[in-house]
Design a protein around this motif. Sequence first.
Motif, PDB file in Angstrom:
ATOM      1  N   ILE A 637       1.058  -0.952   0.432  1.00 16.12           N
ATOM      2  CA  ILE A 637      -0.404  -0.248   0.248  1.00 16.12           C
ATOM      3  C   ILE A 637       0.360   1.364  -0.197  1.00 16.12           C
ATOM      4  O   ILE A 637      -0.042   1.943  -0.624  1.00 16.12           O
ATOM      5  CB  ILE A 637      -1.223   0.008   1.396  1.00 16.12           C
ATOM      6  N   ASP A 638       1.826   1.248   0.473  1.00 17.28           N
ATOM      7  CA  ASP A 638       3.009   2.186   0.690  1.00 17.28           C
ATOM      8  C   ASP A 638       3.493   2.653  -0.367  1.00 17.28           C
ATOM      9  O   ASP A 638       4.383   3.487  -0.865  1.00 17.28           O
ATOM     10  CB  ASP A 638       3.846   2.106   2.032  1.00 17.28           C
ATOM     11  N   LYS A 639       3.246   1.680  -1.546  1.00 11.21           N
ATOM     12  CA  LYS A 639       3.554   2.146  -2.959  1.00 11.21           C
ATOM     13  C   LYS A 639       2.654   2.987  -4.038  1.00 11.21           C
ATOM     14  O   LYS A 639       3.267   3.329  -4.845  1.00 11.21           O
ATOM     15  CB  LYS A 639       3.961   1.083  -3.717  1.00 11.21           C
ATOM     16  N   LEU A 640       1.892   3.011  -3.007  1.00  8.22           N
ATOM     17  CA  LEU A 640       0.496   4.061  -3.937  1.00  8.22           C
ATOM     18  C   LEU A 640       1.124   5.354  -4.414  1.00  8.22           C
ATOM     19  O   LEU A 640       0.540   6.217  -5.425  1.00  8.22           O
ATOM     20  CB  LEU A 640      -0.437   3.979  -2.532  1.00  8.22           C
ATOM     21  N   ASP A 641       2.164   6.084  -3.936  1.00  5.21           N
ATOM     22  CA  ASP A 641       2.568   7.417  -4.169  1.00  5.21           C
ATOM     23  C   ASP A 641       2.942   7.361  -5.220  1.00  5.21           C
ATOM     24  O   ASP A 641       3.481   8.592  -5.870  1.00  5.21           O
ATOM     25  CB  ASP A 641       3.381   8.162  -2.918  1.00  5.21           C
ATOM     26  N   LYS A 642       3.542   5.693  -5.671  1.00  2.48           N
ATOM     27  CA  LYS A 642       4.580   5.587  -7.278  1.00  2.48           C
ATOM     28  C   LYS A 642       3.732   5.464  -7.879  1.00  2.48           C
ATOM     29  O   LYS A 642       4.042   5.762  -9.108  1.00  2.48           O
ATOM     30  CB  LYS A 642       5.441   5.283  -6.776  1.00  2.48           C
ATOM     31  N   SER A 724      -4.622   6.344   2.474  1.00  2.00           N
ATOM     32  CA  SER A 724      -3.410   5.236   1.508  1.00  2.00           C
ATOM     33  C   SER A 724      -2.343   5.447   2.296  1.00  2.00           C
ATOM     34  O   SER A 724      -1.205   4.309   2.100  1.00  2.00           O
ATOM     35  CB  SER A 724      -3.378   5.850  -0.053  1.00  2.00           C
ATOM     36  N   LEU A 725      -1.826   6.013   3.085  1.00  2.00           N
ATOM     37  CA  LEU A 725      -0.482   6.130   3.703  1.00  2.00           C
ATOM     38  C   LEU A 725      -0.191   5.139   4.927  1.00  2.00           C
ATOM     39  O   LEU A 725      -0.690   4.777   5.780  1.00  2.00           O
ATOM     40  CB  LEU A 725      -0.069   7.188   4.398  1.00  2.00           C
ATOM     41  N   ALA A 726       0.855   4.483   4.457  1.00  2.00           N
ATOM     42  CA  ALA A 726       1.140   3.088   4.918  1.00  2.00           C
ATOM     43  C   ALA A 726       2.039   3.284   6.145  1.00  2.00           C
ATOM     44  O   ALA A 726       2.919   2.678   6.916  1.00  2.00           O
ATOM     45  CB  ALA A 726       1.342   2.156   3.921  1.00  2.00           C
ATOM     46  N   ARG A 727       3.333   4.116   5.467  1.00  2.00           N
ATOM     47  CA  ARG A 727       4.875   3.535   5.494  1.00  2.00           C
ATOM     48  C   ARG A 727       5.031   2.169   6.639  1.00  2.00           C
ATOM     49  O   ARG A 727       4.819   1.708   7.120  1.00  2.00           O
ATOM     50  CB  ARG A 727       4.858   4.362   7.131  1.00  2.00           C
ATOM     51  N   GLY A 728       5.785   1.681   5.223  1.00  2.00           N
ATOM     52  CA  GLY A 728       6.143   0.186   5.670  1.00  2.00           C
ATOM     53  C   GLY A 728       6.695  -0.078   6.628  1.00  2.00           C
ATOM     54  O   GLY A 728       7.016  -0.962   6.698  1.00  2.00           O
ATOM     55  N   LEU A 729       8.012   1.096   7.521  1.00  2.00           N
ATOM     56  CA  LEU A 729       8.358   0.467   8.814  1.00  2.00           C
ATOM     57  C   LEU A 729       7.941  -0.431   9.665  1.00  2.00           C
ATOM     58  O   LEU A 729       6.659   0.375   9.898  1.00  2.00           O
ATOM     59  CB  LEU A 729       9.306   1.676   9.038  1.00  2.00           C
ATOM     60  N   GLU A 738       4.115  11.542   6.398  1.00  2.00           N
ATOM     61  CA  GLU A 738       5.038  11.571   5.447  1.00  2.00           C
ATOM     62  C   GLU A 738       4.836  13.750   4.027  1.00  2.00           C
ATOM     63  O   GLU A 738       3.695  13.934   4.022  1.00  2.00           O
ATOM     64  CB  GLU A 738       4.843  10.840   4.332  1.00  2.00           C
ATOM     65  N   ALA A 739       5.766  14.211   4.629  1.00  2.00           N
ATOM     66  CA  ALA A 739       5.458  15.188   3.850  1.00  2.00           C
ATOM     67  C   ALA A 739       5.627  15.942   2.781  1.00  2.00           C
ATOM     68  O   ALA A 739       7.268  14.989   2.091  1.00  2.00           O
ATOM     69  CB  ALA A 739       6.048  16.561   4.854  1.00  2.00           C
ATOM     70  N   VAL A 740       5.114  15.932   1.953  1.00  2.00           N
ATOM     71  CA  VAL A 740       5.999  15.901  -0.011  1.00  2.00           C
ATOM     72  C   VAL A 740       5.414  17.079  -0.641  1.00  2.00           C
ATOM     73  O   VAL A 740       4.542  18.470  -0.366  1.00  2.00           O
ATOM     74  CB  VAL A 740       4.274  15.310  -0.878  1.00  2.00           C
ATOM     75  N   PHE A 741       6.720  17.041  -1.240  1.00  2.00           N
ATOM     76  CA  PHE A 741       6.892  18.814  -1.380  1.00  2.00           C
ATOM     77  C   PHE A 741       5.710  18.851  -2.737  1.00  2.00           C
ATOM     78  O   PHE A 741       5.897  17.979  -4.272  1.00  2.00           O
ATOM     79  CB  PHE A 741       8.050  19.211  -2.412  1.00  2.00           C
ATOM     80  N   LYS A 742       5.265  19.914  -2.809  1.00  2.00           N
ATOM     81  CA  LYS A 742       3.669  20.126  -4.228  1.00  2.00           C
ATOM     82  C   LYS A 742       3.977  20.748  -4.883  1.00  2.00           C
ATOM     83  O   LYS A 742       3.910  21.503  -6.378  1.00  2.00           O
ATOM     84  CB  LYS A 742       2.777  21.132  -4.178  1.00  2.00           C
ATOM     85  N   GLY A 743       5.688  21.802  -5.117  1.00  2.00           N
ATOM     86  CA  GLY A 743       6.270  22.403  -6.788  1.00  2.00           C
ATOM     87  C   GLY A 743       6.217  21.850  -7.090  1.00  2.00           C
ATOM     88  O   GLY A 743       5.529  20.033  -7.709  1.00  2.00           O
ATOM     89  N   ALA A 744       7.317  22.647  -8.324  1.00  2.00           N
ATOM     90  CA  ALA A 744       7.198  21.453  -9.916  1.00  2.00           C
ATOM     91  C   ALA A 744       8.384  20.786  -9.519  1.00  2.00           C
ATOM     92  O   ALA A 744       8.589  19.749 -10.245  1.00  2.00           O
ATOM     93  CB  ALA A 744       8.335  22.746 -10.220  1.00  2.00           C
ATOM     94  N   ALA A 745       9.881  20.759  -9.120  1.00  2.00           N
ATOM     95  CA  ALA A 745      10.450  20.144  -8.602  1.00  2.00           C
ATOM     96  C   ALA A 745       9.640  18.318  -8.445  1.00  2.00           C
ATOM     97  O   ALA A 745       9.417  18.447  -7.062  1.00  2.00           O
ATOM     98  CB  ALA A 745      11.785  20.042  -7.994  1.00  2.00           C
ATOM     99  N   GLN A 746      10.170  17.740  -9.319  1.00  2.00           N
ATOM    100  CA  GLN A 746       9.473  15.906  -8.396  1.00  2.00           C
ATOM    101  C   GLN A 746      10.766  15.227  -7.420  1.00  2.00           C
ATOM    102  O   GLN A 746      11.776  14.473  -7.782  1.00  2.00           O
ATOM    103  CB  GLN A 746       9.193  15.429 -10.160  1.00  2.00           C
ATOM    104  N   ALA A 752       9.412  12.473   7.483  1.00  2.00           N
ATOM    105  CA  ALA A 752       8.330  11.272   7.332  1.00  2.00           C
ATOM    106  C   ALA A 752       8.674  10.909   8.845  1.00  2.00           C
ATOM    107  O   ALA A 752       9.878  11.244   9.383  1.00  2.00           O
ATOM    108  CB  ALA A 752       8.497  10.135   6.131  1.00  2.00           C
ATOM    109  N   GLY A 753       8.017  10.420   9.370  1.00  2.00           N
ATOM    110  CA  GLY A 753       7.786   9.579  10.979  1.00  2.00           C
ATOM    111  C   GLY A 753       6.883   9.630  11.270  1.00  2.00           C
ATOM    112  O   GLY A 753       5.379   8.856  11.200  1.00  2.00           O
ATOM    113  N   GLY A 754       6.572   9.023  12.803  1.00  2.00           N
ATOM    114  CA  GLY A 754       5.636   8.632  13.205  1.00  2.00           C
ATOM    115  C   GLY A 754       5.849   8.179  14.634  1.00  2.00           C
ATOM    116  O   GLY A 754       6.983   8.013  15.264  1.00  2.00           O
ATOM    117  N   ARG A 755       4.962   7.580  15.145  1.00  2.00           N
ATOM    118  CA  ARG A 755       4.918   6.723  16.863  1.00  2.00           C
ATOM    119  C   ARG A 755       5.426   5.514  17.381  1.00  2.00           C
ATOM    120  O   ARG A 755       4.712   4.802  16.050  1.00  2.00           O
ATOM    121  CB  ARG A 755       3.384   7.152  17.187  1.00  2.00           C
ATOM    122  N   TYR A 756       6.050   4.930  17.539  1.00  2.00           N
ATOM    123  CA  TYR A 756       6.107   4.289  17.260  1.00  2.00           C
ATOM    124  C   TYR A 756       6.862   3.876  19.470  1.00  2.00           C
ATOM    125  O   TYR A 756       8.101   3.445  19.187  1.00  2.00           O
ATOM    126  CB  TYR A 756       8.340   4.193  16.926  1.00  2.00           C
TER     127      TYR A 756
END
Length: 891
Positions: A637-642, A724-729, A738-746, A752-756
Amino acid sequence: MASTSSAAATVMLGGKGATLSPAAVYALSLGLAAPGIDPSAQKSLSTRAASPQETPAPLAAAIASLAPTESRAAAAVLLNKLVLTSSDSASALVTAATAARLAGSLDLAAALPLGSRDEAAVAAASAPAAVALAALIDCCAAPLARVADAVAALSCEAARGDAAAAFDVPASGDGLSAKDEADVAADIKVLVFGSKLVGTAAGGAPAAATFAKVPALNGIFRQAVRALHALVRIELNAPVKLGKRDAGETGEGKEEALVVLATQLARAVQALCKLSVARARLCAESIADAELREKLTGGVSVDDLKGMLDKVLIDSDAVSVLKGVYNHLLKFRDYLAWEAAVAMAVIGADSSIEKPQAAAENEAASSTEKPQAGGDRAKGDKKSKKKKTLGKGTSAVLMLLRDHVTNGSTVASVNSVLVAEWATSLSSLFDPKCPGLESLVEKVKEIVESNEVRRLPKIPKGTRDFGKEQMAIRERAFSIITSVFKMHGATALDTPVFELRETLMGKYGEDSKLIYDLADQGGELCSLRYDLTVPFARYVAMNSISALKRYQIAKVYRRDNPSKGRYREFYQCDFDIAGVYEPMEPDFEVIKVLTELLNQLDIGTYEIKLNHRKLLDGMLEICGVPPQKFRTVCSSIDKLDKQTFEQVKKELVDEKGISNETADEIGNLVKTRGPPLEVLTELRKEGSKFMNNEGSVAALNELEILFKALDKANAIDKIVFDLSLARGLDYYTGVIYEAVFKGAAQVGSIAAGGRYDNLVGMFSGKQIPAVGVSLGIERVFAIMEQQEKERNEKIRPTETEVLVSILGKDLTLAAELVSELWSAGIKAEFKLTTRVANHIKYALQSGIPWMVLVGESELQKGTVKLKDVEANQEYEVDRKDFVQELKRRLS
């Protein structure tokens, strides 16, 4: 699986830890080796009586079209698949009788009909004919990648091409350059190093263009060979998962994948054939004998290639296409052999070239060239020293080729018949069954890896050097990041760059394969750190810490494939809070820190996708996914952004055993995304499946607390609630983001992060909850560097405020003046030169705002000149006052 032994000439199948290689398949196909079944694998074969099955139609059709050698190769592949499948699955019914028939004769027809339903399923699903042909292609193509470079270098010598211009391709380790192209260019430069021939003939634009194509086309060939080899190794050695398979299921997918890669290879070969012909003609043009020149240029023709590739690609079935590619490759071998023979003839016929000699020949030659009794040199000795020499690498290659075609005999004169004989002999040399090919390839490899040519060194792929302008941007960014971390009360921490392997393993799910292992240097198995989170958890556990808010900025390492914005060595900037707090208290602060970081770095528009691991697990439970598959499904599921959901669904169904219905239900739910409070309301409304799941309800309650806090802190506008955000770790237990840049540069994900909550407990047994975020600073740097370029602003690599410019060479005076500035806390440099223009040019280039100019007139008057570089204005002040005056003007 297989291993080969030159003494026994036997390829053992099924041996633990061994693999069946393309070279072994090639040897088996030609009868140079015989197959054997490892005794341990033999035990897994069934002794039940055969139950004859109908031969799968694709296999029956393939058998009819295969040549004897190809049929033997296919039989070897099928035998290996049967043995592997039998060893892999205790319930697989593979009969010893079928295996024995195949091993005894390597005859597909003799093994038919297959003795069980499982055997028929393996034969249908493994596509043995296509895989065998691909293995033969792979075995023949791999050494030609080195041979093609060596022959091109030899032709460059014979045609006296401009190697400096043709092979000046800069290398880069950042994954953005054509690495194979740069590698080919560098290798050929090594081969011709020391040559007095290359670049000595004005071949004109056509010659220059011909050799300039070599790096790109030979590089593409390398790339195509490598891609096919990777797939062939898998298809040769992966057992068939029988499961629900039956004899009607085919390996069409495998065949199509092999055809795609093989046709890419064929297109590269087509281009290399044309280039080889062009180089052979360039070499022949330097021959004075017109008749010989005409015969050599006509020895091979580009007309032979017309329609060849089209015929290969239009055949309807995979086996026919692969056979065509194989024949195309053999044609390329002949072209290379002809080119090499012509180059040898040209070099041999040119009396101005000093011919390379083996060590024994050199000794013999030196004994006959001793000074005469009177002490005079032998007649003609001085003249011979003026002969032009080949490069060290090409000399060694030429000796190997010459010895092969002449068997050590002397060649009196070169003619077209002899060159044709050489070409035939060299074509045989380039065949993997010839022992001399391995010597040739190893020699070329040894030469290009020796680095004795003092070529410019290069850095490993996936790494980067950073120049002064880039470091200026980095230091500015690190300063901002550190100040934000400190503002929230975090303390700095540093940990070793490598950890015990046991510390890292089992924490990263499927990404554990990307961990860099180190050689055992003292009884401890160590690996380079994959991230900064696991070392932090280890530190907390090891020191029995109950609460800690820390930050760390350091490099981490991943054995990944470099691509744009993706490296093997890169910095991470981590902020973590460990300890027991009120619900969502540390989670809120960590996300707030992330928004402050991205805002202050001023990189442009971004969004922070957020989800909860318990909500994700609840969703999978609602969809019917077994608990033991939660983590592996999350990795998909974590691959859905790609990837598209169809690609992810195929992975879920084909590789992870999830039913189509379950996958579709997951697909419907992961599409849910939007403003946090709105999505939260939607998920909690009456009738929602999530409200009937205990884990999901707990997650939604926590998210409500978090979203309300972020709302009050004016940080929720950048948050997107995304299922859809899964973070595979594996170590995440709560909120993930997970922070994603929305500008022209891809550049993709930038943080990214979370509770562990359980990670520290893995080391100590004492559970210490923790939550954190990691900023992928390399991608942030890429954005900042792009912004600087777009603004067209000059980046100051230094913070120098004053340049002390001595109009002469008086170091003592410079030391006195600049030391006064340093003592006053002023950032200063000094420069000694009589030319004022050089001082000013340096100040402008470095962005230094002020200069202190001292020449003869200033020394006599006891003054100095202060120059405002930007305003181009000068002020004369007393020598004793210049420091105070500069401090005043700088402030």
